[in-house]
Design an enzyme around this catalytic site. Structure first.
Site, PDB file in Angstrom:
ATOM      1  N   ASP A   1       4.619  44.898  25.101  1.00  0.00           N
ATOM      2  CA  ASP A   1       5.852  45.457  24.537  1.00  0.00           C
ATOM      3  C   ASP A   1       6.996  45.532  25.547  1.00  0.00           C
ATOM      4  O   ASP A   1       8.156  45.336  25.199  1.00  0.00           O
ATOM      5  CB  ASP A   1       5.595  46.827  23.900  1.00  0.00           C
TER       6      ASP A   1
ATOM      7  N   ASP B   1      -5.262  45.621  25.514  1.00  0.00           N
ATOM      8  CA  ASP B   1      -5.354  46.900  24.794  1.00  0.00           C
ATOM      9  C   ASP B   1      -5.268  46.762  23.275  1.00  0.00           C
ATOM     10  O   ASP B   1      -5.584  47.708  22.548  1.00  0.00           O
ATOM     11  CB  ASP B   1      -4.251  47.857  25.261  1.00  0.00           C
TER      12      ASP B   1
ATOM     13  N   ARG C   1      -4.808  53.290  27.657  1.00  0.00           N
ATOM     14  CA  ARG C   1      -3.979  54.432  28.041  1.00  0.00           C
ATOM     15  C   ARG C   1      -3.439  55.175  26.820  1.00  0.00           C
ATOM     16  O   ARG C   1      -3.367  56.396  26.807  1.00  0.00           O
ATOM     17  CB  ARG C   1      -2.820  53.933  28.915  1.00  0.00           C
TER      18      ARG C   1
ATOM     19  N   GLY D   1       1.249  42.848  32.450  1.00  0.00           N
ATOM     20  CA  GLY D   1      -0.150  42.714  32.864  1.00  0.00           C
ATOM     21  C   GLY D   1      -0.743  41.398  32.395  1.00  0.00           C
ATOM     22  O   GLY D   1      -0.417  40.910  31.314  1.00  0.00           O
TER      23      GLY D   1
ATOM     24  N   THR E   1      -2.180  41.128  25.829  1.00  0.00           N
ATOM     25  CA  THR E   1      -2.572  42.404  26.423  1.00  0.00           C
ATOM     26  C   THR E   1      -3.962  42.750  25.924  1.00  0.00           C
ATOM     27  O   THR E   1      -4.249  42.576  24.737  1.00  0.00           O
ATOM     28  CB  THR E   1      -1.597  43.546  26.075  1.00  0.00           C
TER      29      THR E   1
ATOM     30  N   ASP F   1      -2.666  46.772  21.444  1.00  0.00           N
ATOM     31  CA  ASP F   1      -1.794  47.863  21.000  1.00  0.00           C
ATOM     32  C   ASP F   1      -0.412  47.379  20.567  1.00  0.00           C
ATOM     33  O   ASP F   1       0.560  48.138  20.622  1.00  0.00           O
ATOM     34  CB  ASP F   1      -1.659  48.907  22.111  1.00  0.00           C
TER      35      ASP F   1
ATOM     36  N   ARG G   1       6.506  42.543  38.002  1.00  0.00           N
ATOM     37  CA  ARG G   1       7.442  43.517  37.438  1.00  0.00           C
ATOM     38  C   ARG G   1       8.822  43.234  38.043  1.00  0.00           C
ATOM     39  O   ARG G   1       8.932  42.903  39.222  1.00  0.00           O
ATOM     40  CB  ARG G   1       7.020  44.938  37.791  1.00  0.00           C
TER      41      ARG G   1
END
Length: 328
Positions: A107, A132, A176, A15, A130, A134, A76
C-alpha cells in the site's frame, strides 16, 4: 490494444516478497510480446529519482522465476515523499522516454504511485506484492502462499521438539495489522491456539484453553501468534504469563521473523505473478491507469489504487470457526 506506448518501466518497492521476480519477468516479456521496450528501475522510488534504469529484454529475465527477493532491489525513499523528489523523478522519467509505470509492492508503494499519477498525469499500474495478504481488492497477494508454506514447514519442525520434550511453544509469525498468515498457517500446522489482531482472546482465556488441552491429554502445544496480536504486550509477555499460571509447562518462544519473506516462490505464487504481470501491461496498453491488478474468484480483476490503499481486508470468519472446532 492501444500500442501508442513505446516504453514502460517496472519497479519493486517496499518489502520484498517471493513472486516479485516472476512478476518482473512477466512484465518484461509481455512488453516484448507487444513490441514495447521495458525499463527496469532499480531500488524503487529512490532509483526513479536517480535515474537508475536499465533496459530489460526477454533474455535478461532468464532464470529468475524461481528466485525469491527482487532482482531490481528495493529501498525506502524519504526523498520521494517530497514534491522536489517527485519532480526529480519525473524529469528522469521524461528524459528516459518512459511513458508508463508498473509498481510491484504494497500500500505504501501504491500511495507513491497514486501521488505521482495525480501530480504528473503519469500512467501507473500496481501489482500487489506483500506476504501479509493485507491489500484490499485481491484475494491473494504475491508471496502470501509461499510465506504460509514456510511457516507451516517451520512449525512442523518445532512440533517435533515440542512433542519430544512436552513443551509449549509460542511461534510468532508476521502480521502487524492482520492475522491471515497466523490463522491459515495455524490451522494448516494443527496449532492448539491462534492469536490474531482481529480477535483479542485475552490472557485468562488463553490459559483456560491451554489447561483444558492439557486435561484432555495434550502433553505439548503450539500457539501461533501474529506479531500484531494484542493479547499480551508481546509474545515474551505471553510466555511469562503462562509460566506464572502453568508452572508445570516448559515454555519456549520462536520468532520466525524475516525467513517468512524469503525463499523459492511456490508454484501458486509463480503462476499468480505471471498472470498479474501480463494483466498489468495489457491494461496499460488498453488505456487504463491508476489501478491495481488483483485476483477475484480466480479471475484477474482491476481495483482502483485509492480503494486498494484505503480499503481493509477482512478475516475469514468461517476459518475462525474451523479453528475453534479442530483445536479441541
Amino acid at each position: 490494444m492501444n500500442k501508442s506506448f513505446k516504453k514502460i518501466g517496472v519497479m519493486t518497492s517496499g518489502g520484498d516478497s517471493p513472486g516479485m521476480n516472476a512478476a518482473i519477468r512477466a512484465v518484461v516479456r509481455t512488453c516484448a510480446y507487444h513490441q514495447v521496450q521495458c525499463l527496469g528501475i532499480y531500488r524503487g522510488y529512490q532509483g526513479l529519482i536517480e535515474g537508475d534504469f536499465k533496459e530489460m529484454t526477454p533474455r535478461s529475465v532468464n532464470n529468475i522465476i524461481n528466485k525469491g527477493g527482487t532482482v531490481l532491489k528495493s529501498a525506502r525513499s524519504q526523498e520521494f515523499r517530497t514534491v522536489e523528489g517527485r519532480k526529480k523523478a519525473y524529469e528522469q522519467v521524461k528524459a528516459s522516454g518512459m511513458e508508463a509505470l508498473v509498481v510491484i509492492g504494497g500500500d505504501g508503494s501504491f500511495t507513491g504511485g497514486m501521488v505521482f499519477n495525480e501530480e504528473f498525469d503519469f500512467p501507473v499500474m500496481g501489482i500487489p506484492g506483500t506476504i501479509d495478504n493485507d491489500i484490499y481488492g485481491t484475494q491473494f497477494t504475491l508471496g502470501y502462499d509461499t510465506a504460509l508454506n514456510t511457516v507451516v514447514d517451520a512449525i512442523d519442525k518445532i512440533r517435533d521438539t515440542a512433542s519430544s520434550h512436552n513443551r509449549l511453544f509460542f511461534v510468532e509469525v508476521m502480521g502487524r495489522d492482520v492475522g491471515h498468515i497466523a490463522l491459515n498457517a495455524g490451522i494448516g500446522a494443527g496449532a492448539e491456539e491462534i492469536l490474531i489482531p482481529e480477535e483479542d482472546m485475552g490472557k485468562d482465556r488463553l490459559v483456560e484453553s491451554l489447561k483444558r488441552s492439557r486435561k484432555n491429554g495434550k502433553s505439548s502445544s503450539i500457539v501461533v501468534v501474529a506479531e500484531g496480536d494484542t493479547t499480551g504486550e508481546n509474545v515474551f509477555d505471553l510466555k511469562d504469563y503462562v509460566l506464572q499460571n502453568m508452572p508445570e509447562y516448559e515454555v519456549r518462544v520462536s520468532v520466525l521473523g524475516h525467513m517468512q519473506r524469503g525463499g523459492t516462490p511456490s508454484c501458486f505464487d509463480r503462476v499468480l505473478a505471471s498472470r498479474m504481470g501480463v494483466k498489468a501491461v495489457e491494461s496499460l496498453l488498453e488505456g487504463k491507469t491508476n489501478y491495481m491488478v488483483g485476483i477475484q474468484n480466480n479471475k484477474m480483476a482491476l481495483c482502483p489504487l485509492d480503494k486498494a490503499v484505503k480499503g481493509k481486508t477482512e478475516i475469514d470468519t468461517e476459518l475462525l470457526r474451523v479453528s475453534d472446532i479442530v483445536t479441541i
